[in-house]
Design an enzyme around this catalytic site. Sequence first.
Site, PDB file in Angstrom:
ATOM      1  N   SER A  97       1.233  -1.360  -0.074  1.00  0.00           N
ATOM      2  CA  SER A  97      -0.105   0.306  -0.381  1.00  0.00           C
ATOM      3  C   SER A  97       0.669   0.995   0.303  1.00  0.00           C
ATOM      4  O   SER A  97       1.689   1.133   0.430  1.00  0.00           O
ATOM      5  CB  SER A  97      -1.574  -0.134   1.302  1.00  0.00           C
ATOM      6  N   ASP A  98       0.644   1.748  -0.816  1.00  0.00           N
ATOM      7  CA  ASP A  98       0.778   3.319  -0.022  1.00  0.00           C
ATOM      8  C   ASP A  98       0.785   3.851   0.989  1.00  0.00           C
ATOM      9  O   ASP A  98      -0.222   3.813   1.659  1.00  0.00           O
ATOM     10  CB  ASP A  98       0.482   4.758  -1.296  1.00  0.00           C
ATOM     11  N   TRP A  99       2.060   4.864   1.401  1.00  0.00           N
ATOM     12  CA  TRP A  99       1.908   4.738   2.836  1.00  0.00           C
ATOM     13  C   TRP A  99       0.412   5.588   3.592  1.00  0.00           C
ATOM     14  O   TRP A  99       0.041   6.785   3.561  1.00  0.00           O
ATOM     15  CB  TRP A  99       3.087   5.461   3.558  1.00  0.00           C
TER      16      TRP A  99
END
Length: 809
Positions: free
Chosen positions: A229-231
């Site tokens: 996932s993106d952060w």
Amino acid sequence: MLNHQDVISKMSLEQKCFLLSGKDFWSSRAYPSVGVPSMTLSDGPHGIRKQEGAGDQLGLNGSVPATCFPTAATMANSWDPALGEEMGRYLGEEAAKQDVCVLLGPGLNMKRSPLCGRNFEYFSEDPYLAGKMAAGYVRGIQSQGVSACPKHFAANNTELRRQASDSIMDERTFREIYLTGFEIVVKESDPKSIMSSYNCINGVYANENEHLLQHILRDEWGFKGFVVSDWGASNDYVEGVRAGSHLEMPTCGGDSGEQLVNAVKSGKISEALVDQRVDELLTVVFPTRAACDAVMGQKFDVDEHHAMAMKASEQSIVLLKNEKNILPLAKGSKVAVIGEFAQKARYQGAGSSVVNCTKLDHTMDVIGNFDFDVVGFEPGYPRVGKGDAEMQSRAVDLAKKADYVLLYMGLDEISESEGLDRSHMHLPQSQIDLLNAVSAANPNVIVVMSAGSAVEMPWLEKCKAMVHGYLCGQAGASAVLKVILGEVNPSGKLSETYPISYDEVPSAPYFPAKERTVEYREGLYIGYRYYETARVPVLFPFGFGLSYTTFQYSGMKVEGNKVTFTLTNTGDRDGAEVAQLYVHARKPNIYRPAKELKGFAKVFLKAGESKEVSIELDDKAFRYFNTKTDRFEIDGGEYDILIGASVQDIKLRQTVTVQGTDAELPYDMTDLPSYEVADILRVSDQEFEKLLGHPIPDGHWSGTLTMNDAICQLYYAKSLKARLVYKLLTSLLEKSIRKGEPDLNITFIYNMPFRAIGKMAGGMVSQEMCESILTIVNGHAIAFFKGLGGLIAGFFRQRKRNQIADSLN
């Protein structure tokens, strides 16, 4: 059969579930007792940004020195995937030697709007060019044993409320424009990881979108790596694992792991599926960890890598104007250097990609290495804010003393930043005023431009030449001077269109999002696809770029899927030309753009030399996505194969007849009159619904905030304290904008949804606690005490979860 059954069989359910969420801000969990090592991830589309010491909660503190290569927007102008691959090898080497197992890049979102604040990190408005360039990067990076991580998957084309927005588009547009680049990179370079984006796509978050992560990415394209996932982009952790996501970043402490354990125990998700996700993750963890361990403690050659940054910049610089061949300048030319950017280079954008470079060329520091007669330097304008009459006057006086003026202009740091979109396409007025004044005093003005995205140029006639370096990395200043003197013959071509004005941009009526939804009503008509079809004049077309030599195209042949022609350097200088292949459907049965890029070749030729050039028509040359058959089809008929120096400058053409797949057409074109003729600046609700195939979702905010509403929506809050928080955040954001120095912590917090408080707090805040915060925000006095009680109770429960998570290590 699992590849790592021997390891997984030794792991407890808790260990497996917790492995799929990070250990801290930049690392995955390690279980030494069963032989599972930790894997480090770091930003780095154009340079490694590994944080020094422990990562802060938003991962934005100082980083160890690394080479700052040209940004993707710059490199795309090289039109040279082999150059991207070469640069990628250097990136991969630095990653491995800095103990970075996964390099988070390249970014290949489409440049839907020139106002997107992160365009400097992305390659192009064209998916074919973007995909080919990204594939080169990935092959190079992964040749060093580490993993590349193409991002942001997918349809993440705005920074405003990016974590709380929903990209609404038809499936054909999604597949042909916003996924084709990713398809190319997966099929041609086999990336070991991919990063899912923050946004929803047609109502489903990217990180839990089974259609995207499983059906398309794995089943159709054959992806074999893991999805991170993106952060802070994980919405529902369990649904993410089910859909095909493997690693939630950063850590959520014990919160997410407990959710997944409970889901397995309740039968909501099978342990066999968890085992599969763990196996897919370990398939990358083991070899990348080994690659980093093999070079542990070794240093990279700083000077060699700086030289590579210079080479990449030299081959990406675009010559946009050269009136009366004023360039290249003769050696010893008397020049005045004007512009703040010559004193302090604009060489990269702002945000998570910022590199702490090993060395940095500023024009005024390196110009002494070149054969110029420099009469002096004046900044001419303040870097941020309004113009200064005295600074401008001194610059004009200096210009009068020189034969030529090198005037450095461009966008400032606040104009190109993660977390912020631009509100217009203008350059600062202080720079335009300076250009007008300087050109009146000395007409021989050579503009050196620095910007990672297109700008309006109503002032273009005021300069004799323009050299556009984009954001060309730590060695860019020297590379530009080489071009000005003719030591390097410019060969870059624009990877995006420069419109005359913003109101002619196809996405302009629909950008940015008004509230929750981002409507892609322009459909396929992004960039040149719109301008060419609607016959809208532009300032500089896609694929445009000048050279100090000339080229001739001749002898075109189309035999099967092979297009050949002869390219001759007819000038007196060695140089490189980017030959571009476009396809035009003569009488399509479905709507499609007038021209689409389907191939290209960068060819170096000595003066007078000729070469036969061959470009293959691959499986993407004639296809379109059919929403009725749910697959790519071919619309049979006559197609023009066009060879040109830009999308407008077509040199050769030949017509071929293509056999179609005879599939049922996906729609009745009488229902889509605007799309048939590219009249898409005012698409009605009725017509957009016909294209979508379903009603337009209601994107309006309600008065009650939810977990997926952004913190910048606090002005809706019923709580006075919450509204005060909104005012404070807004004030801090506006202050940083006025200073010209984006505060990335503020921009991140401002745009993130309430659930992301828990996702980004390093395990200190659970989703239960986020719900309690919402109770406070949405209520008055009684709700405040109820929410506060939930917050305190949730804190102690989260602390217990974190203790369990730590005990598993």
